[in-house]
Design a protein around this motif. Structure first.
Motif, PDB file in Angstrom:
ATOM      1  N   SER A  71       7.681 -73.647  76.534  1.00  0.00           N
ATOM      2  CA  SER A  71       7.463 -72.460  75.713  1.00  0.00           C
ATOM      3  C   SER A  71       8.296 -71.334  76.306  1.00  0.00           C
ATOM      4  N   ALA A  72       9.365 -70.948  75.592  1.00  0.00           N
ATOM      5  CA  ALA A  72      10.301 -69.974  76.163  1.00  0.00           C
ATOM      6  C   ALA A  72       9.688 -68.581  76.261  1.00  0.00           C
ATOM      7  N   GLY A  73       8.822 -68.226  75.304  1.00  0.00           N
ATOM      8  CA  GLY A  73       8.097 -66.965  75.369  1.00  0.00           C
ATOM      9  C   GLY A  73       9.006 -65.761  75.563  1.00  0.00           C
ATOM     10  N   SER A  74       8.648 -64.891  76.523  1.00  0.00           N
ATOM     11  CA  SER A  74       9.378 -63.648  76.757  1.00  0.00           C
ATOM     12  C   SER A  74      10.759 -63.872  77.357  1.00  0.00           C
ATOM     13  N   PHE A  78       4.721 -64.295  69.993  1.00  0.00           N
ATOM     14  CA  PHE A  78       5.985 -63.854  70.555  1.00  0.00           C
ATOM     15  C   PHE A  78       5.768 -63.045  71.827  1.00  0.00           C
ATOM     16  N   GLY A  79       6.747 -63.116  72.723  1.00  0.00           N
ATOM     17  CA  GLY A  79       6.712 -62.316  73.938  1.00  0.00           C
ATOM     18  C   GLY A  79       5.683 -62.746  74.959  1.00  0.00           C
ATOM     19  N   LYS A  80       5.173 -63.964  74.825  1.00  0.00           N
ATOM     20  CA  LYS A  80       4.161 -64.454  75.765  1.00  0.00           C
ATOM     21  C   LYS A  80       4.825 -64.978  77.047  1.00  0.00           C
ATOM     22  N   LYS A  81       4.009 -65.199  78.058  1.00  0.00           N
ATOM     23  CA  LYS A  81       4.513 -65.747  79.315  1.00  0.00           C
ATOM     24  C   LYS A  81       5.061 -67.154  79.074  1.00  0.00           C
ATOM     25  N   PRO A  82       6.239 -67.464  79.607  1.00  0.00           N
ATOM     26  CA  PRO A  82       6.787 -68.812  79.432  1.00  0.00           C
ATOM     27  C   PRO A  82       5.868 -69.871  80.048  1.00  0.00           C
ATOM     28  N   GLY A  83       5.952 -71.091  79.508  1.00  0.00           N
ATOM     29  CA  GLY A  83       5.117 -72.175  80.004  1.00  0.00           C
ATOM     30  C   GLY A  83       5.849 -73.505  79.970  1.00  0.00           C
ATOM     31  N   TYR A  84       5.334 -74.456  80.749  1.00  0.00           N
ATOM     32  CA  TYR A  84       5.949 -75.785  80.846  1.00  0.00           C
ATOM     33  C   TYR A  84       4.852 -76.844  80.858  1.00  0.00           C
ATOM     34  N   GLN A  85       5.017 -77.883  80.030  1.00  0.00           N
ATOM     35  CA  GLN A  85       4.078 -79.009  79.986  1.00  0.00           C
ATOM     36  C   GLN A  85       4.884 -80.311  79.893  1.00  0.00           C
ATOM     37  N   GLN A  86       4.338 -81.366  80.456  1.00  0.00           N
ATOM     38  CA  GLN A  86       5.026 -82.655  80.457  1.00  0.00           C
ATOM     39  C   GLN A  86       3.996 -83.778  80.469  1.00  0.00           C
ATOM     40  N   LYS A  87       4.245 -84.844  79.678  1.00  0.00           N
ATOM     41  CA  LYS A  87       3.292 -85.946  79.642  1.00  0.00           C
ATOM     42  C   LYS A  87       3.920 -87.203  79.053  1.00  0.00           C
ATOM     43  N   ASP A  88       3.458 -88.354  79.527  1.00  0.00           N
ATOM     44  CA  ASP A  88       3.791 -89.647  78.936  1.00  0.00           C
ATOM     45  C   ASP A  88       2.613 -90.059  78.065  1.00  0.00           C
ATOM     46  N   PHE A  89       2.844 -90.226  76.764  1.00  0.00           N
ATOM     47  CA  PHE A  89       1.765 -90.546  75.832  1.00  0.00           C
ATOM     48  C   PHE A  89       1.642 -92.044  75.560  1.00  0.00           C
ATOM     49  N   GLY A  90       2.419 -92.861  76.257  1.00  0.00           N
ATOM     50  CA  GLY A  90       2.292 -94.301  76.118  1.00  0.00           C
ATOM     51  C   GLY A  90       2.865 -94.818  74.813  1.00  0.00           C
ATOM     52  N   GLN A  91       2.521 -96.073  74.525  1.00  0.00           N
ATOM     53  CA  GLN A  91       3.068 -96.754  73.350  1.00  0.00           C
ATOM     54  C   GLN A  91       1.952 -97.378  72.519  1.00  0.00           C
ATOM     55  N   GLU A  92       0.861 -96.642  72.354  1.00  0.00           N
ATOM     56  CA  GLU A  92      -0.267 -97.156  71.576  1.00  0.00           C
ATOM     57  C   GLU A  92       0.073 -97.176  70.088  1.00  0.00           C
TER      58      GLU A  92
END
Length: 231
Positions: free
Chosen positions: A94-97, A124-138
Motif C-alpha cells: 500500500s503506497a499510501g502517502s 488516500f495519504g495513509k501510512k504505507p504498508g506491506y503484506q506478503q503471503k502464500d495462499f497455496g493451491q487449494e
C-alpha cells in the motif's frame, strides 16, 4: 456482458532485461479503450532477466500487488521491508502517502516472471504498508485481498476483492455477482470457460450487468485464474 481482451492484443514493452505485456495502458503503451477497468488500473505480465530488476522508484496512493509465477523477487522499500518472494507468493504494498522500493530477480541464472497489479485505493495519504503471503493451491476460490482482511486475506484499501480460482479438470463453479458490481478475470494458467466464453493463458475478461458467472474447466489439466470483484 462479457468482453474478452485476448493475450496477443495486449501492449508490449521489451527493454532486453524486461519483457512486459500490458493488459491496460501503461508507460509508453497507450490505448484509450484500455485505461483500466473500474478500480483496476494495471495488470502487467513481467519477465525479468537474471540479476536484473527495477531500481528504487517511488509510488503513492496505489495498492500494488505482485504475484510471482516463476522465480524469486528480492524486495526492498523505504519502510524497512527487505523480503524474498518465491513462486506462488503474493505481495500487497500500500503506497499510501509515499513509498520507495526496488524489485529484483533474486537469481543470477533463472528468469523471473510475475504479475504486477495496480488497484486505485479509496483511502488516500495513509501510512504505507506491506503484506506478503502464500495462499497455496487449494481448489476453488481463495480470497487473496479483501477490504477487511477476512479469512486471512491481505487487507486492501478499496471496496474490491481479489480471489485465486483453481479449477480441477472437468469441474465447474458458480460465482454470484452482487448488484452494481463488476468482475475482471485474468487467466493465469490453463484454459477456462466463463459462462461459455473461452479464455486461454494471458486472456482477460471484463464482466458487467450480470447476476452470476459459471466457470468451467473442460480440459485435462487444472486451470488457474485471478478473479477481481470490483465496485
Amino acid at each position: 456482458m462479457i468482453t474478452v481482451r485476448h493475450s496477443q492484443d495486449r501492449g508490449r514493452a521489451d527493454f532486453g532485461w524486461l519483457d512486459s505485456k500490458h493488459s491496460f495502458s501503461f508507460g509508453s503503451y497507450y490505448d484509450p479503450e484500455y485505461m483500466g477497468f473500474s478500480a483496476l488500473r494495471v495488470i502487467n505480465d513481467d519477465v525479468v532477466q537474471a540479476s536484473a530488476g527495477f531500481d528504487t522508484h517511488g509510488h503513492r496512493d496505489m495498492e500494488i500487488i505482485s504475484y510471482v509465477l516463476e522465480g524469486t523477487i528480492e524486495h526492498k522499500d523505504s519502510e524497512g521491508n527487505v523480503q524474498t518472494l518465491p513462486a506462488g507468493e503474493l505481495q500487497l504494498m500500500s503506497a499510501g502517502s509515499g513509498i520507495y522500493h526496488s524489485e529484483y530477480n533474486g537469481s543470477n541464472s533463472e528468469t523471473l516472471r510475475f504479475l504486477q497489479i495496480w488497484i486505485q485505493p479509496n483511502e488516500f495519504g495513509k501510512k504505507p504498508g506491506y503484506q506478503q503471503k502464500d495462499f497455496g493451491q487449494e481448489s476453488g476460490l481463495t480470497p487473496i485481498a479483501t477490504p477487511n482482511g477476512r479469512a486471512g486475506s491481505l487487507h486492501i484499501k478499496q471496496n474490491a476483492e481479489l480471489h485465486q480460482l483453481i479449477l480441477e479438470p472437468n469441474s465447474s463453479l458458480k460465482y454470484e455477482i452482487k448488484p452494481g458490481r463488476k468482475l475482471y478475470i485474468h487467466q493465469v494458467k490453463g484454459k477456462l470457460q466463463v459462462s461459455g466464453t473461452r479464455l486461454g493463458e494471458g486472456d482477460g475478461a471484463s464482466i458487467e450487468s450480470q447476476d452470476f458467472v459459471e466457470f468451467k474447466n473442460e480440459h485435462q489439466t487444472p486451470a488457474t485464474a485471478l478473479v477481481f470483484d470490483l465496485p
